[in-house]
Write a protein that holds these residues in place. Structure first.
Motif, short mmCIF file in Angstrom:
data_model
loop_
_atom_site.label_atom_id
_atom_site.label_comp_id
_atom_site.label_asym_id
_atom_site.label_seq_id
_atom_site.Cartn_x
_atom_site.Cartn_y
_atom_site.Cartn_z
N ARG A 127 0.82 -1.21 0.00
CA ARG A 127 0.00 0.00 0.00
C ARG A 127 0.86 1.26 0.00
O ARG A 127 0.51 2.26 -0.64
CB ARG A 127 -0.92 -0.01 1.24
CG ARG A 127 -1.90 -1.17 1.28
CD ARG A 127 -2.85 -1.13 0.08
NE ARG A 127 -3.68 0.05 0.06
CZ ARG A 127 -4.83 0.17 0.72
NH1 ARG A 127 -5.28 -0.84 1.45
NH2 ARG A 127 -5.53 1.29 0.65
N GLN A 128 1.97 1.22 0.71
CA GLN A 128 2.86 2.37 0.72
C GLN A 128 3.50 2.59 -0.64
O GLN A 128 3.70 3.73 -1.07
CB GLN A 128 3.94 2.19 1.80
CG GLN A 128 3.39 2.24 3.23
CD GLN A 128 4.41 1.81 4.25
OE1 GLN A 128 5.34 1.06 3.95
NE2 GLN A 128 4.25 2.26 5.49
N ALA A 131 1.07 4.38 -2.73
CA ALA A 131 0.99 5.79 -2.35
C ALA A 131 2.16 6.58 -2.94
O ALA A 131 1.97 7.68 -3.46
CB ALA A 131 0.99 5.91 -0.82
N LEU A 147 -4.94 10.68 0.74
CA LEU A 147 -4.95 10.79 2.20
C LEU A 147 -4.28 9.56 2.78
O LEU A 147 -4.74 8.44 2.58
CB LEU A 147 -6.39 10.90 2.71
CG LEU A 147 -6.57 11.08 4.22
CD1 LEU A 147 -5.93 12.38 4.69
CD2 LEU A 147 -8.05 11.05 4.59
N LEU A 148 -3.17 9.78 3.50
CA LEU A 148 -2.46 8.68 4.16
C LEU A 148 -2.96 8.57 5.60
O LEU A 148 -2.83 9.52 6.38
CB LEU A 148 -0.95 8.94 4.16
CG LEU A 148 -0.27 9.07 2.80
CD1 LEU A 148 1.23 9.28 2.98
CD2 LEU A 148 -0.53 7.85 1.95
N CYS A 149 -3.54 7.45 5.94
CA CYS A 149 -4.10 7.24 7.28
C CYS A 149 -3.40 6.06 7.95
O CYS A 149 -3.05 5.08 7.29
CB CYS A 149 -5.61 6.96 7.20
SG CYS A 149 -6.57 8.30 6.48
N GLY A 150 -3.24 6.15 9.25
CA GLY A 150 -2.64 5.05 9.99
C GLY A 150 -2.26 5.49 11.38
O GLY A 150 -2.08 6.68 11.64
N SER A 154 3.20 3.83 11.86
CA SER A 154 2.86 2.95 10.74
C SER A 154 3.57 3.31 9.45
O SER A 154 3.41 2.61 8.45
CB SER A 154 1.34 2.94 10.52
OG SER A 154 0.86 4.25 10.27
N LYS A 156 3.69 6.68 7.91
CA LYS A 156 3.13 7.76 7.09
C LYS A 156 4.21 8.78 6.71
O LYS A 156 4.35 9.14 5.53
CB LYS A 156 1.99 8.45 7.84
CG LYS A 156 0.82 7.53 8.18
CD LYS A 156 -0.31 8.28 8.84
CE LYS A 156 0.10 8.89 10.16
NZ LYS A 156 0.45 7.86 11.17
N THR A 157 4.96 9.25 7.69
CA THR A 157 6.00 10.24 7.42
C THR A 157 7.10 9.63 6.56
O THR A 157 7.63 10.29 5.66
CB THR A 157 6.59 10.76 8.75
OG1 THR A 157 5.54 11.29 9.56
CG2 THR A 157 7.62 11.84 8.49
N THR A 159 6.80 7.22 4.32
CA THR A 159 6.29 7.11 2.95
C THR A 159 6.28 8.46 2.27
O THR A 159 6.70 8.60 1.11
CB THR A 159 4.87 6.52 2.98
OG1 THR A 159 4.89 5.24 3.60
CG2 THR A 159 4.31 6.39 1.58
N LEU A 160 5.81 9.49 2.98
CA LEU A 160 5.74 10.83 2.39
C LEU A 160 7.13 11.36 2.06
O LEU A 160 7.34 11.95 0.99
CB LEU A 160 5.04 11.77 3.37
CG LEU A 160 4.88 13.22 2.92
CD1 LEU A 160 4.03 13.30 1.66
CD2 LEU A 160 4.25 14.06 4.03
#
Length: 207
Positions: A127-128, A131, A147-150, A154, A156-157, A159-160
């Motif tokens: 999933r990442q 994204a 929208l990255l949720c978790g 998990s 998020k930062t 991946t971004l």
């Protein structure tokens, strides 16, 4: 827990008074027999500590000294202004198509092939990876907002940061990153400096 993190990150001040065990050795109660309550501003915070600015009156009444420990009861005071500002910004939008595009224009083509599998960090899950591919997709590809949720931790930062690093391989790209806390902004900057490959050129990152 999520609500505990909101209190920790969003508190701008605290109300405090000496705990029961400390009152027996501390000053007398205030007027009317009630325990005196003091307000302290939050100066800085970390995952383990919070630094408070105590008033002179509080320090004198509680007889605080550098070598003394004191148990207190705390009540966190949330600063709701940032949330109000974010809601006001959304309410003030004249054109909402950027945030909420029309359904016919937001089909997500799968798989996204904007970057090869070899370019992606092996620590990303499926999933990442999707994204990152969506964020680094060409501008000509019409995609909906992502929208990255978790929960905390998990990725998020992480991946971004990897996605932004891929965008910055093109010198014509300019990326604006926003965060609602100083700590979150510092984490983003640190990840960009350590994860971006090739490393960012000096002066290309502004905080």
């Amino acid at each position: 827990m999520a609500h505990g993190r909101l209190v920790w990150d969003g508190a701008s001040s605290v109300l405090l008074m000496a705990a029961c065990s400390s009152r027996r050795r501390g000053p007398s109660p205030g007027m009317g027999g009630r325990e005196k309550v003091y307000e302290a501003r939050v100066e800085t915070r970390s995952p383990e500590h919070m630094l408070l600015r105590l008033s002179e009156e509080c320090c004198q009444d509680l007889r605080l000294r550098p070598d003394r420990e004191l148990q207190v009861e705390l009540q966190f005071q949330l600063n709701r202004m940032p949330l109000c500002e974010m809601h006001f910004a959304l309410d003030s939008l004249q054109d909402c198509t950027l945030l909420f595009p029309e359904p016919p224009a937001v089909g997500v083509p799968l798989p996204l092939n904007s970057c090869s599998t070899e370019d992606l960090d092996a620590r990303l899950n499926a999933r990442q990876r999707e994204a990152v591919r969506a964020i680094a997709a060409p501008f000509s590809l019409q995609l909906p907002p992502l929208l990255l949720c978790g929960p905390p931790g998990s990725g998020k930062t992480f991946t971004l940061s990897l996605a932004v690093g891929m965008l910055l391989r093109d010198d014509t790209h300019r990326v604006l990153l926003c965060a609602h806390t100083e700590e979150a902004a510092d984490t983003l900057v640190n990840d960009l400096l350590t994860l971006t490959d090739p490393p960012l050129a000096q002066g290309s990152l502004l905080r």
